[in-house]
Design a protein around this motif. Structure first.
Motif, short mmCIF file in Angstrom:
data_model
loop_
_atom_site.label_atom_id
_atom_site.label_comp_id
_atom_site.label_asym_id
_atom_site.label_seq_id
_atom_site.Cartn_x
_atom_site.Cartn_y
_atom_site.Cartn_z
N VAL A 38 21.70 -29.90 6.63
CA VAL A 38 21.40 -30.90 5.60
C VAL A 38 22.67 -31.44 4.94
O VAL A 38 22.74 -32.62 4.57
CB VAL A 38 20.44 -30.30 4.54
CG1 VAL A 38 20.38 -31.20 3.30
CG2 VAL A 38 19.05 -30.12 5.12
N ASN A 39 23.67 -30.58 4.82
CA ASN A 39 24.91 -30.97 4.14
C ASN A 39 26.10 -31.09 5.09
O ASN A 39 27.24 -31.21 4.63
CB ASN A 39 25.24 -29.94 3.04
CG ASN A 39 24.16 -29.86 1.98
OD1 ASN A 39 23.84 -30.86 1.35
ND2 ASN A 39 23.58 -28.68 1.79
N ALA A 40 25.85 -31.06 6.38
CA ALA A 40 26.95 -31.14 7.35
C ALA A 40 27.61 -32.51 7.31
O ALA A 40 26.97 -33.54 7.09
CB ALA A 40 26.42 -30.85 8.75
N SER A 41 28.90 -32.53 7.54
CA SER A 41 29.64 -33.79 7.56
C SER A 41 29.43 -34.51 8.88
O SER A 41 28.98 -33.91 9.87
CB SER A 41 31.14 -33.52 7.37
OG SER A 41 31.65 -32.81 8.49
N ASP A 42 29.73 -35.80 8.89
CA ASP A 42 29.64 -36.56 10.14
C ASP A 42 30.53 -35.93 11.20
O ASP A 42 30.18 -35.90 12.39
CB ASP A 42 30.07 -38.01 9.91
CG ASP A 42 29.03 -38.81 9.15
OD1 ASP A 42 27.89 -38.33 9.01
OD2 ASP A 42 29.35 -39.93 8.70
N GLU A 43 31.69 -35.44 10.78
CA GLU A 43 32.63 -34.85 11.71
C GLU A 43 32.07 -33.58 12.36
O GLU A 43 32.21 -33.36 13.57
CB GLU A 43 33.96 -34.53 11.00
CG GLU A 43 34.76 -35.73 10.56
CD GLU A 43 34.16 -36.45 9.36
OE1 GLU A 43 34.50 -37.63 9.15
OE2 GLU A 43 33.35 -35.81 8.63
N GLU A 44 31.41 -32.74 11.55
CA GLU A 44 30.84 -31.51 12.10
C GLU A 44 29.69 -31.83 13.04
O GLU A 44 29.56 -31.23 14.12
CB GLU A 44 30.33 -30.61 10.98
CG GLU A 44 29.72 -29.31 11.51
CD GLU A 44 29.23 -28.39 10.41
OE1 GLU A 44 28.70 -27.31 10.74
OE2 GLU A 44 29.36 -28.75 9.22
N ILE A 45 28.86 -32.78 12.68
CA ILE A 45 27.74 -33.17 13.53
C ILE A 45 28.25 -33.73 14.86
O ILE A 45 27.71 -33.41 15.93
CB ILE A 45 26.85 -34.20 12.80
CG1 ILE A 45 26.11 -33.52 11.65
CG2 ILE A 45 25.85 -34.84 13.77
CD1 ILE A 45 25.36 -34.45 10.75
N ALA A 46 29.29 -34.55 14.80
CA ALA A 46 29.85 -35.12 16.02
C ALA A 46 30.46 -34.04 16.92
O ALA A 46 30.41 -34.14 18.15
CB ALA A 46 30.91 -36.16 15.67
N LYS A 47 31.01 -33.02 16.32
CA LYS A 47 31.71 -31.97 17.08
C LYS A 47 30.75 -30.92 17.64
O LYS A 47 30.91 -30.47 18.78
CB LYS A 47 32.76 -31.30 16.21
CG LYS A 47 33.56 -30.23 16.92
CD LYS A 47 34.65 -29.65 16.03
CE LYS A 47 35.47 -28.59 16.75
NZ LYS A 47 36.55 -28.03 15.88
N TYR A 48 29.75 -30.51 16.84
CA TYR A 48 28.92 -29.37 17.24
C TYR A 48 27.48 -29.74 17.63
O TYR A 48 26.87 -29.02 18.42
CB TYR A 48 28.87 -28.35 16.10
CG TYR A 48 30.19 -27.70 15.81
CD1 TYR A 48 30.70 -26.70 16.64
CD2 TYR A 48 30.95 -28.10 14.72
CE1 TYR A 48 31.93 -26.11 16.38
CE2 TYR A 48 32.19 -27.51 14.44
CZ TYR A 48 32.67 -26.52 15.29
OH TYR A 48 33.90 -25.94 15.04
N ILE A 49 26.94 -30.81 17.08
CA ILE A 49 25.54 -31.14 17.34
C ILE A 49 25.40 -32.15 18.48
O ILE A 49 24.66 -31.92 19.44
CB ILE A 49 24.86 -31.70 16.07
CG1 ILE A 49 25.05 -30.73 14.89
CG2 ILE A 49 23.38 -31.96 16.34
CD1 ILE A 49 24.50 -29.35 15.13
N VAL A 50 26.11 -33.27 18.37
CA VAL A 50 25.98 -34.35 19.36
C VAL A 50 26.19 -33.88 20.80
O VAL A 50 25.41 -34.23 21.69
CB VAL A 50 26.93 -35.52 19.02
CG1 VAL A 50 26.95 -36.54 20.14
CG2 VAL A 50 26.49 -36.18 17.71
N PRO A 51 27.22 -33.06 21.09
CA PRO A 51 27.44 -32.63 22.48
C PRO A 51 26.30 -31.78 23.05
O PRO A 51 26.22 -31.57 24.26
CB PRO A 51 28.73 -31.81 22.41
CG PRO A 51 29.43 -32.31 21.19
CD PRO A 51 28.32 -32.60 20.23
#
Length: 325
Positions: free
Chosen positions: A283-296
């Motif tokens: 819920v509080n993750a940054s765009d950078e964290e989402i791009a690095k760990y979630i998107v892939p």
């Protein structure tokens, strides 16, 4: 007993391609002609007729039915399967994130490298090829039809492709400039005429009937390509705890029974990513964290630009989870 196979054109090359595909980690392989896709055009038009409200979505993909016109050099299509039923799926992710995304061979660098070794082999063999990351762009629905035409399995009422792994298998397709054919002859019982478990399990009633889906209502679409948008008559509560993707119709299917996702082989390095998928954290993750760990880990279904959607989806899922405690 060896599965019956039919090499109808250029058997030597077809056998080589199949052996290379299996050597690079695929579960099975078939090779069809572009003519075998003609029936997909009919299916496409029938989908528009049966579910007219889906036209805004499907019309965008009409060019995907024109493989011959877009790839005049192509002579055959290789279709390969990769089963993931053998893996354990962390309990923290169950019911929240689609299994096909995080257990795909695209979601781990080593497995992805092994898979891409197959295309390197095609290049070394002097075969021109293209896949969905290049210009084939058949869409996932087209892949399922192609796999069925290759005799690798069956498309069931919930629109998913099934083989020995049930629907827990992913597909890869490659158009090539070589003329060869390999049809597998695997037999699967069709869905019972009166069975509607998948339709009943769909939380937003996106499944309107056998192989009739309105993608604009599909939870998986809404939480990925749909960027968090869904029809006004679909409520937040209906989406439940599904955050990215949805497995409801697959998990309800009788042909997927017998798999306990708490058991199995560990998927490479997946446990290391679990903390990043924790809903309160997400819920509080940054765009950078989402791009690095979630998107892939979403098999091309979510882009780095969708950080706000991921956070909103996690917030909605967390709210629903807390309401049901």
């Amino acid at each position: 007993m060896e599965q019956e196979k039919e090499y109808t054109v250029n058997e030597g090359l077809a056998r080589e391609i199949e052996a290379a595909a299996l050597a690079h980690g695929f579960s099975s392989c078939g090779i069809i002609s572009l003519d075998d896709l003609d029936g997909f055009v009919e299916r496409f038009e029938k989908r528009l007729k049966d579910v007219p409200e889906s036209a805004p979505f499907y019309e965008h993909f009409r060019t995907l039915t024109m493989v011959k016109e877009r790839l005049p050099w192509a002579k055959s299509i290789i279709i390969c399967t990769s089963g993931y039923r053998k893996y354990r799926y962390p309990k923290e992710l169950q019911g929240k994130f689609a299994k096909a995304f995080l257990l795909s061979r695209e979601s781990d660098p080593d497995l992805r490298r092994e898979k891409r070794g197959f295309t390197e082999w095609l290049t070394e063999r002097g075969i021109r090829w293209t896949d969905r990351d290049e210009e084939l762009r058949m869409s996932f629905t087209g892949y399922r039809y192609a796999a069925a035409m290759a005799g690798l399995g069956i498309v069931r009422k919930n629109n998913f492709f099934y083989d020995e792994n049930g629907s827990y298998t992913t597909l890869d397709a490659y158009a090539i400039d070589a003329e060869c054919r390999l049809y597998q002859h695997k037999e699967f019982h069709p869905c019972a005429e009166k069975c509607h478990f998948c339709q009943d399990a769909c939380p937003t009633h996106a499944l309107k009937g056998p192989r009739m889906m309105n993608p604009l209502r599909c939870v998986s679409f809404c939480t990925t390509f749909g960027n968090g948008r869904y029809p006004d008559d679909v409520t937040d509560e209906q989406l439940g705890t599904w955050t990215i993707g949805c497995d409801a119709c697959q998990d309800a299917c009788p042909y997927n029974r017998g798999k306990n996702w708490d058991d199995g082989e560990p998927y490479p390095h997946l446990d290391e990513y679990v903390p990043h998928f924790d809903l309160p954290h997400l819920v509080n993750a940054s765009d950078e964290e989402i791009a690095k760990y979630i998107v892939p880990k979403t098999e091309h279904h979510v882009s780095p630009k969708q950080g706000a959607m991921v956070r909103a989806s996690a917030k909605r899922a967390l709210k629903n989870e807390n309401m049901n405690k």
